[in-house]
Each structure stands twice: as structure tokens, then as C-alpha cells.
Design an enzyme around this catalytic site. Structure first.
Site, short mmCIF file in Angstrom:
data_model
loop_
_atom_site.label_atom_id
_atom_site.label_comp_id
_atom_site.label_asym_id
_atom_site.label_seq_id
_atom_site.Cartn_x
_atom_site.Cartn_y
_atom_site.Cartn_z
N HIS A 164 1.03 -0.74 0.48
CA HIS A 164 0.21 -0.03 -0.02
C HIS A 164 1.16 1.41 -0.28
O HIS A 164 1.88 1.11 0.36
CB HIS A 164 -0.63 0.02 1.61
CG HIS A 164 -1.61 0.96 1.19
ND1 HIS A 164 -1.34 2.09 2.38
CD2 HIS A 164 -2.72 1.43 0.43
CE1 HIS A 164 -2.18 3.17 1.69
NE2 HIS A 164 -3.29 2.95 1.66
N ALA A 165 -0.08 2.41 -0.48
CA ALA A 165 1.26 3.31 -0.14
C ALA A 165 1.76 3.94 0.31
O ALA A 165 2.82 4.54 0.39
CB ALA A 165 -0.20 4.65 -1.13
N ARG A 166 1.16 3.79 1.57
CA ARG A 166 1.94 4.23 2.98
C ARG A 166 3.06 3.38 3.50
O ARG A 166 4.11 3.30 4.36
CB ARG A 166 0.69 4.42 4.36
CG ARG A 166 0.46 4.88 4.35
CD ARG A 166 1.62 6.33 4.99
NE ARG A 166 1.60 6.53 6.17
CZ ARG A 166 1.09 6.40 7.36
NH1 ARG A 166 0.07 6.96 7.04
NH2 ARG A 166 2.36 6.24 8.47
N LYS A 167 3.69 2.09 2.81
CA LYS A 167 4.14 1.34 3.69
C LYS A 167 6.19 0.93 2.68
O LYS A 167 5.80 2.59 1.77
CB LYS A 167 3.92 -0.33 3.27
CG LYS A 167 2.39 -0.34 3.59
CD LYS A 167 2.41 -0.46 4.69
CE LYS A 167 0.62 -0.71 4.92
NZ LYS A 167 0.39 -0.53 6.46
N ILE A 168 7.03 0.94 3.17
CA ILE A 168 8.20 1.21 2.97
C ILE A 168 8.67 1.89 1.10
O ILE A 168 8.73 2.44 0.14
CB ILE A 168 8.86 0.07 3.85
CG1 ILE A 168 10.19 0.75 3.66
CG2 ILE A 168 9.26 -1.19 2.73
CD1 ILE A 168 11.06 1.17 4.96
#
Ligand SMILES: *Cc1c(COP(=O)(O)O)cnc(C)c1O
Length: 400
Positions: A189-193
């Protein structure tokens, strides 16, 4: 419209997080679109190999999200109706939801106050004769200490599933998270590393589980669609068991291959920035900052501060005042057992008291951390926190 000249100049907004992407990802996506094959195919296979390589894992199966991956991991671990699965309440709610989706009941375990992870001790307190599995979350990238958890669960036949949604690039001892894991799940997801917009991957050390996971994500089919597409005389497909469409597209797969190539640089940059936060935040007595545990390394996917009880302002006030200065922060991890989805629901056992979880969910704050930030922005964040915490100081310097 330009604002009237008598207003103080607006400082640039400091975002909490931002994906690290460039023209390489654009080119990779364009190449797949031009190829005529955009569904799951060779690019997804390359992405799986790339992730297996950086995590030193035997097998990797790309899926549409980590939530889908957790659902498949629970199935592969033999969880079904009537079972209980121990999960931390202190996690993104998908950890608990995937258990409900599997027809089982989540049993919430408390966490360690420093790593914010479940431990063998907190898990042991939540076991019952119905426990079939435990989902261990590597919180915000901080690795959970797995060895004592396996020592507890393996002899009892309880499967250990790693919710490694945030933990690509973290390590336990000398090994990356995912290495030699029975079942570990990453999110893109866009918030991950690293990110493919949406996406996930299940890693497993077990060849039989690998085979089943590949089939489960693709309607239970016994064949590979791309291989059938490229074969001259494809054999008819058969379907082994009722299953899902949890496939990733080749557009995402191609972006993922580029993103894995950036992982080393992303980890180095986050570590440098986190070290600066750690150094500067020492000025605030009692504030606990994200740090490596003794037994491993975090990827600093999330950088949080835990405010002591005697901090001059509460977490929500600090968050609001930072927001007024253009600094985006977020509350620390949510507590699923306090959300309407689980609170007071007769299907779930009355939540046992989770004192550490219930404190941390109100006292931790996630600070901005991404590659686009420099030392000057981090100093602005820390200076603002110090100023807000100083008794008798106005929030903003008086412009007059
Ligand atoms: C983000 C996250 C998930 C969900 O990941 P998706 O890919 O968005 O489904 C699950 N668990 C944890 C701990 C997460 O942080």
C-alpha cells in the site's frame, strides 16, 4: 489568489509520508501497457523473485493486498470456523478483520510497552483450547521477537503467521523479516516502505503451502493463466477448491520490481533521518522514540514518539498544534478492540483489559518521515514540539 500582504508568510506543509517514485516506475508501467498483457503475468513473477531475493525467502506469492494475503495465510494455516486466532488489538484493523473473514474469532493480546509488539508472555495469556493460530505484527517495522513465540506455539500445534505489512527490510538477528518464515505477509500500500499503489505478498518456507497459496489467489485453479496463454496446446484448467481472485496486475508487478531496487536507498535514508530525530528528541525528558530492539533492526517505516504521563500537553493537543504549523502527524497505532467493529459485539469475547495497548493508543504520535524531508524540516518538527511543550510559551511567535 495571492493572500493579503499583512498575513505572516505560510510555512511549507510537512507531509507525514510520501511514496518514493520516479520516471523509472512510469516507464515500467508504460512498458507493460504497451505489451498487451496487463493481468498477472511475467512482471508479477519477477516481482515475486525480487522480494524473495531481498528477504532470502524460499517462496513468494503476490496478492492484491496484505489483507488478502492474511486471509490466504490463515487458510493455509488451517484456520476455520470455531477456531480462535490471537492477534494484537494494537494494529491496523485488517489484522483482526482477516480473522473474522476466515470465520474465526480474534482473541486480543496486549503488547510490550517499548516495541509495541506482542510477546510470548502476552500471547500465552490469550491462548485457549480453541487457539489455532497467532498473528504476530511487526509493528511499524519493529521486528517482534519470534524465537520465544515459536517456542511457545510450535509444541502446541499453533501456527505463527507474521503480519509483516510494514516490515519489508527489517531484520531479526542477521536475517531479513520473511526469511525462513512459515507464513509472512507484506503490504505494498502507498503508506508502506515500498509501494505498488495497492498490493501484498505472502512468503512461505513450505513448498506445499506455496503451491496452495498460488492456487487460492487465482480461483483455486491448478494452472497458470500466463503459461496457458503462451502455450501452443494448453491443457484444460481445473479448479481444486472454492477460492478467490486476489491477483496482482502486471502493471503493479513492474512498478514493484523498480521499487525493490530502491529499497536499500530507502532504508539508508530513513535510518539517517530517524537518527537525527532520536538525537534531537533527547532534549525532551521521558519521551520514548522509535529505536532498534536489542535483537534486530527496524526499517523505520513509522517513527513514533511515546509521550510520558507528565508531558505538558496531551497527544491530541500536540497533534492539533503541530497541524496548525503545517506539520502533519498521526495518532500512533489504533486499538481494534476499542472500535465499534469489535466493542460490545456479542460475537466476540468481552475484551480482556489490555492496559499497555489502551495507554499507547492515546500517548503515541507518528512524526513525518520520508525521503523528501531534510534535516531542516526535521528540526522544524522538533523545534515545534519543544516550543509547544514549554510551559507558558505561545504556540506561535508573536508577529508584532
Ligand atoms: C497496512 C497494514 C495492513 C493492511 O495492508 P493492505 O495492503 O492495505 O491490505 C495490515 N496490517 C498492518 C499491520 C498494516 O500496517
Amino acid at each position: 489568489m495571492i493572500p493579503p500582504g499583512d498575513q505572516p508568510p505560510e510555512l511549507d506543509q510537512i507531509d507525514l509520508a510520501r511514496p518514493w517514485m520516479g520516471s523509472e516506475e512510469q516507464d515500467a508501467a508504460a512498458r507493460v501497457i504497451a505489451s498487451g498483457w496487463v493481468a498477472q503475468g511475467p512482471e508479477v513473477a519477477r516481482f515475486e523473485q525480487a522480494v524473495a531475493r531481498v528477504t532470502d525467502a524460499a517462496h513468494a506469492v503476490a496478492v492484491s493486498s496484505a489483507t488478502a494475503g492474511l486471509r490466504l495465510a490463515l487458510l493455509a494455516a488451517g484456520v476455520h470456523r470455531g477456531h480462535e486466532v490471537v492477534v494484537p488489538s494494537l494494529s491496523f484493523i485488517a489484522t483482526a478483520n482477516s480473522v473474522v473473514d476466515a470465520g474465526a474469532v480474534p482473541r486480543f493480546a496486549d503488547v510490550d510497552p517499548v516495541t509495541q509488539n506482542v510477546t510470548a508472555t502476552t500471547i500465552a495469556a490469550a491462548l485457549t483450547p480453541r487457539t489455532r493460530a497467532v498473528t504476530v505484527v511487526h509493528q511499524g517495522g519493529i521486528p517482534a521477537e519470534l524465537a520465544p513465540i515459536h517456542q511457545l506455539c510450535d509444541p502446541l500445534g499453533i501456527a505463527v503467521i507474521e503480519d509483516a505489512a510494514c516490515a519489508l527490510g527489517s531484520s531479526l538477528g542477521h536475517h531479513p523479516i520473511g526469511h525462513d518464515s512459515p507464513l509472512a505477509v507484506f503490504s505494498f500500500h502507498a503508506r508502506k516502505i515500498i509501494t505498488t499503489g495497492e498490493g501484498g505478498m505472502v512468503l512461505t518456507s513450505d513448498p506445499a503451502r506455496f503451491d496452495r497459496l498460488r492456487s487460492l489467489r487465482d480461483h483455486g485453479v491448478d494452472a497458470d493463466a500466463y503459461q496457458r496463454h503462451t502455450a501452443r496446446n494448453p491443457a484444460p484448467a481445473h479448479y481444486r477448491e472454492p477460492a478467490f481472485n486476489y491477483r496482482m496486475t502486471d502493471i503493479q508487478g513492474a512498478i514493484g520490481v523498480v521499487q525493490v531496487g530502491r529499497l536499500g536507498a530507502i532504508l539508508r535514508r530513513r535510518r539517517e533521518l530517524a537518527a537525527h530525530y532520536q538525537e534531537r528528541l533527547r532534549a525532551l525528558p521521558g519521551v520514548v522514540t522509535t529505536a532498534d530492539p536489542s535483537y534486530g533492526r527496524t526499517n523505520f517505516q513509522t517513527f513514533w514518539v511515546d509521550l510520558p504521563d507528565d508531558f505538558p500537553v496531551d497527544r491530541d493537543t500536540l497533534m492539533r498544534r503541530l497541524g496548525e504549523q503545517g506539520i502533519a502527524t498521526r495518532p500512533g497505532f489504533m486499538a481494534a478492540h476499542l472500535e465499534p467493529a469489535y466493542l460490545d459485539d456479542p460475537r466476540f469475547p468481552a475484551a480482556d483489559r489490555l492496559p499497555v495497548t489502551e495507554r499507547l493508543t492515546h500517548t503515541t504520535l507518528c512524526l513525518p518521515l520520508h525521503h523528501g524531508l531534510g534535516i531542516a524540516e526535521l528540526d522544524r518538527v522538533v523545534d515545534a514540539i519543544i516550543q509547544i511543550a514549554s510551559p507558558g510559551q505561545p504556540d506561535r511567535p508573536d508577529p508584532g
